[in-house]
Motif scaffolding. Structure first.
Motif, PDB file in Angstrom:
ATOM      1  N   PRO A   1       0.810  -1.223   0.000  1.00  0.00           N
ATOM      2  CA  PRO A   1       0.000   0.000   0.000  1.00  0.00           C
ATOM      3  C   PRO A   1       0.843   1.273   0.000  1.00  0.00           C
ATOM      4  N   SER A   2       0.742   2.043  -1.080  1.00  0.00           N
ATOM      5  CA  SER A   2       1.489   3.295  -1.213  1.00  0.00           C
ATOM      6  C   SER A   2       0.593   4.427  -1.686  1.00  0.00           C
ATOM      7  N   MET A   3      -0.733   4.207  -1.638  1.00  0.00           N
ATOM      8  CA  MET A   3      -1.686   5.177  -2.185  1.00  0.00           C
ATOM      9  C   MET A   3      -1.401   5.433  -3.659  1.00  0.00           C
ATOM     10  N   MET A   4      -0.922   4.408  -4.332  1.00  0.00           N
ATOM     11  CA  MET A   4      -0.583   4.423  -5.754  1.00  0.00           C
ATOM     12  C   MET A   4       0.527   5.418  -6.082  1.00  0.00           C
ATOM     13  N   GLN A   5       1.282   5.809  -5.090  1.00  0.00           N
ATOM     14  CA  GLN A   5       2.500   6.574  -5.354  1.00  0.00           C
ATOM     15  C   GLN A   5       3.618   5.605  -5.740  1.00  0.00           C
ATOM     16  N   VAL A   6       4.540   6.081  -6.551  1.00  0.00           N
ATOM     17  CA  VAL A   6       5.636   5.247  -7.033  1.00  0.00           C
ATOM     18  C   VAL A   6       6.801   5.375  -6.048  1.00  0.00           C
ATOM     19  N   VAL A   7       7.022   4.338  -5.262  1.00  0.00           N
ATOM     20  CA  VAL A   7       8.076   4.315  -4.247  1.00  0.00           C
ATOM     21  C   VAL A   7       9.308   3.652  -4.842  1.00  0.00           C
TER      22      VAL A   7
ATOM     23  N   GLU B   1      10.130   1.933 -12.744  1.00  0.00           N
ATOM     24  CA  GLU B   1       9.771   3.301 -12.382  1.00  0.00           C
ATOM     25  C   GLU B   1       9.127   4.020 -13.560  1.00  0.00           C
ATOM     26  N   ALA B   2       9.722   3.895 -14.751  1.00  0.00           N
ATOM     27  CA  ALA B   2       9.185   4.575 -15.922  1.00  0.00           C
ATOM     28  C   ALA B   2       7.765   4.116 -16.220  1.00  0.00           C
TER      29      ALA B   2
ATOM     30  N   GLY C   1       0.890   8.754 -13.402  1.00  0.00           N
ATOM     31  CA  GLY C   1       1.085  10.196 -13.502  1.00  0.00           C
ATOM     32  C   GLY C   1       1.832  10.780 -12.330  1.00  0.00           C
ATOM     33  N   ASP C   2       2.356   9.923 -11.471  1.00  0.00           N
ATOM     34  CA  ASP C   2       3.073  10.380 -10.277  1.00  0.00           C
ATOM     35  C   ASP C   2       4.537  10.650 -10.643  1.00  0.00           C
ATOM     36  N   ASN C   3       4.951  11.892 -10.499  1.00  0.00           N
ATOM     37  CA  ASN C   3       6.338  12.257 -10.766  1.00  0.00           C
ATOM     38  C   ASN C   3       7.071  12.688  -9.504  1.00  0.00           C
ATOM     39  N   GLY C   4       6.483  12.416  -8.358  1.00  0.00           N
ATOM     40  CA  GLY C   4       7.120  12.781  -7.095  1.00  0.00           C
ATOM     41  C   GLY C   4       8.220  11.805  -6.713  1.00  0.00           C
ATOM     42  N   SER C   5       9.001  12.195  -5.721  1.00  0.00           N
ATOM     43  CA  SER C   5      10.063  11.346  -5.191  1.00  0.00           C
ATOM     44  C   SER C   5       9.585  10.761  -3.871  1.00  0.00           C
ATOM     45  N   HIS C   6       9.474   9.418  -3.812  1.00  0.00           N
ATOM     46  CA  HIS C   6       8.913   8.773  -2.635  1.00  0.00           C
ATOM     47  C   HIS C   6       9.800   7.623  -2.167  1.00  0.00           C
ATOM     48  N   VAL C   7      10.157   7.653  -0.892  1.00  0.00           N
ATOM     49  CA  VAL C   7      10.841   6.530  -0.250  1.00  0.00           C
ATOM     50  C   VAL C   7      10.126   6.258   1.058  1.00  0.00           C
ATOM     51  N   VAL C   8      10.296   5.048   1.596  1.00  0.00           N
ATOM     52  CA  VAL C   8       9.616   4.676   2.836  1.00  0.00           C
ATOM     53  C   VAL C   8      10.609   4.015   3.781  1.00  0.00           C
ATOM     54  N   ALA C   9      10.301   4.070   5.069  1.00  0.00           N
ATOM     55  CA  ALA C   9      11.209   3.507   6.076  1.00  0.00           C
ATOM     56  C   ALA C   9      11.004   2.007   6.262  1.00  0.00           C
ATOM     57  N   TYR C  10       9.792   1.518   5.979  1.00  0.00           N
ATOM     58  CA  TYR C  10       9.530   0.089   6.168  1.00  0.00           C
ATOM     59  C   TYR C  10      10.124  -0.719   5.015  1.00  0.00           C
ATOM     60  N   GLY C  11      10.286  -2.010   5.229  1.00  0.00           N
ATOM     61  CA  GLY C  11      10.853  -2.877   4.207  1.00  0.00           C
ATOM     62  C   GLY C  11       9.786  -3.638   3.444  1.00  0.00           C
ATOM     63  N   THR C  12      10.153  -4.110   2.259  1.00  0.00           N
ATOM     64  CA  THR C  12       9.268  -4.933   1.439  1.00  0.00           C
ATOM     65  C   THR C  12      10.108  -6.014   0.758  1.00  0.00           C
ATOM     66  N   GLU C  13       9.443  -6.810  -0.042  1.00  0.00           N
ATOM     67  CA  GLU C  13      10.147  -7.810  -0.842  1.00  0.00           C
ATOM     68  C   GLU C  13      10.838  -7.201  -2.054  1.00  0.00           C
TER      69      GLU C  13
END
Length: 383
Positions: free
Chosen positions: A164-170, A313-314, A321-333
């Motif tokens: 779950p990222s609210m459809m932001q590109v992490v 990413e592309a 349409g998300d061109n923001g820069s997004h990183v998260v502290a939690y881990g994923t696969e």
């Protein structure tokens, strides 16, 4: 039988796949559902056979394509105050409640529900659906599933991990190493602590080491890397030890972790920690040779780092349409897929704030957004 994403989500939520339980019933349902559509699945069981991963390919067996990746396990509901049955999807005011609805059966359900559309689209490049076990307890299942996918010759151009990222590109998240340390002391009456080796107090020095190193990281790490917090963190979560206040503890154990920012090495922290262990152990053995400190790494999940000109990413940016820069502290696969050499991002429906919570939910709007995204993937690969 065909399902809407909401109907498929209701089905997946109905399977209690808490990490301490088997997920085989859910996996077998997915296998049978895909088979009914003419799609063959590969089951990758856990070493003990009590759990399994599943991956399946829709479309031609050619290079390229996209992996839609999700985990099937959920965190426990014990001790949480739920308004409705966590294993029955319940809709209220545009929200779909149920354990795993957000994290992350919403994405899994949407990918599965849209398989008929994938088939009808006449894909020119494949879509691989990858469902894992035990993500919540160290990304255990994905490791052997990815190995199996590589061994099978799959060469996707992109991996979308639908957390779950609210459809932001992490494009980045921290890596994590979990450890367990056990201190063996020498018990004497506390009035003669000078000839004892107090395991709890030795453990305390090691625990304090975590804070000291984290303070160093905080002082030297730039604040503009997007992470919250922006530095590598160290944490001790559980401690057990001692028998009485007037006895130097013979045993003490604790579990701990390091969460590293991309670009830093997990093993560098482990090596540094082992050096500190050796320093303390030398003093312990000088008093009582039978004492010592044992440390084991219980799990390791690599960080996900931003890629230069990454296809995942592309693709995800084109579709969202998300061109923001997004990183998260939690881990994923995601870090595991990237480590296999596959371009990877995290992008999925739902708000991570709902993950692991009582009355966990995903909004209908987010489920619909996830469906639009996967339909976009289908259109891209049908060209």
């Amino acid at each position: 039988m065909k399902y809407t994403p909401k109907e498929m989500l209701a089905k997946l939520v109905s399977f209690n796949t808490e990490s301490q339980r088997s997920n085989l019933e859910l996996i077998h349902f997915c296998r049978d559902y895909l088979a009914s559509l003419g799609v063959e699945s590969t089951i990758v069981p856990s070493p003990d056979g009590q759990k399994a991963n599943l991956y399946a390919t829709v479309g031609p067996a050619v290079a390229g394509g996209v992996v839609l990746s999700g985990h099937t396990d959920v965190v426990p509901v014990a001790g949480q105050d739920w308004t409705s049955d966590p294993w029955t999807l319940t809709e209220r005011d545009g929200k779909l409640y149920g354990r795993g609805a957000c994290d992350m059966k919403g994405f899994d359900a949407t990918a599965l529900a849209l398989v008929p559309e994938m088939i009808e689209a006449g894909l020119k490049r494949p879509i691989h659906i990858a469902l894992s076990y035990d993500e919540e307890v160290g990304c255990l299942g994905a490791r052997i599933m990815i190995d199996a996918m590589v061994a099978a010759g799959l060469t996707p151009s992109a991996v979308i991990v639908g957390e779950p990222s609210m459809m932001q590109v992490v494009t980045g998240h921290k890596g994590g190493t979990r450890m367990k340390t056990t201190v063996r002391g020498h018990a004497v009456h506390s009035s003669r602590v000078d000839i004892g080796v107090p395991a709890v107090m030795i453990a305390g020095k090691l625990i304090a080491w975590h804070d000291e190193v984290m303070a160093e990281n905080k002082a030297r790490t730039p604040n503009d890397n997007g992470f919250e917090p922006p530095y590598t963190t160290l944490h001790v979560g559980v401690v057990h030890g001692g028998t009485a206040v007037n006895i130097t503890a013979e045993h003490c154990s604790f579990t701990h972790e390091v969460r590293v920012i991309p670009g830093e090495r997990d093993d560098a922290y482990v090596e540094r920690y082992r050096t500190r262990i050796a320093e303390l152990e030398a003093g312990m053995k000088a008093i009582a040779p039978e004492t010592g400190i044992e440390m084991e790494v219980t799990s390791f999940t690599p960080a996900l780092g931003p890629e230069q000109h990454g296809e995942a990413e592309a693709l995800s940016r084109r579709l969202t349409g998300d061109n923001g820069s997004h990183v998260v502290a939690y881990g994923t696969e995601g870090g595991l897929f990237q480590a296999a050499g596959w371009s990877t991002v995290v992008c999925g429906p739902g708000d991570i704030a709902q993950a692991h919570q009582p009355d966990e939910f995903i909004t209908v709007a987010q489920l619909d957004a996830g469906a639009r995204f996967i339909r976009g993937v289908i259109s891209e690969l049908a060209r």
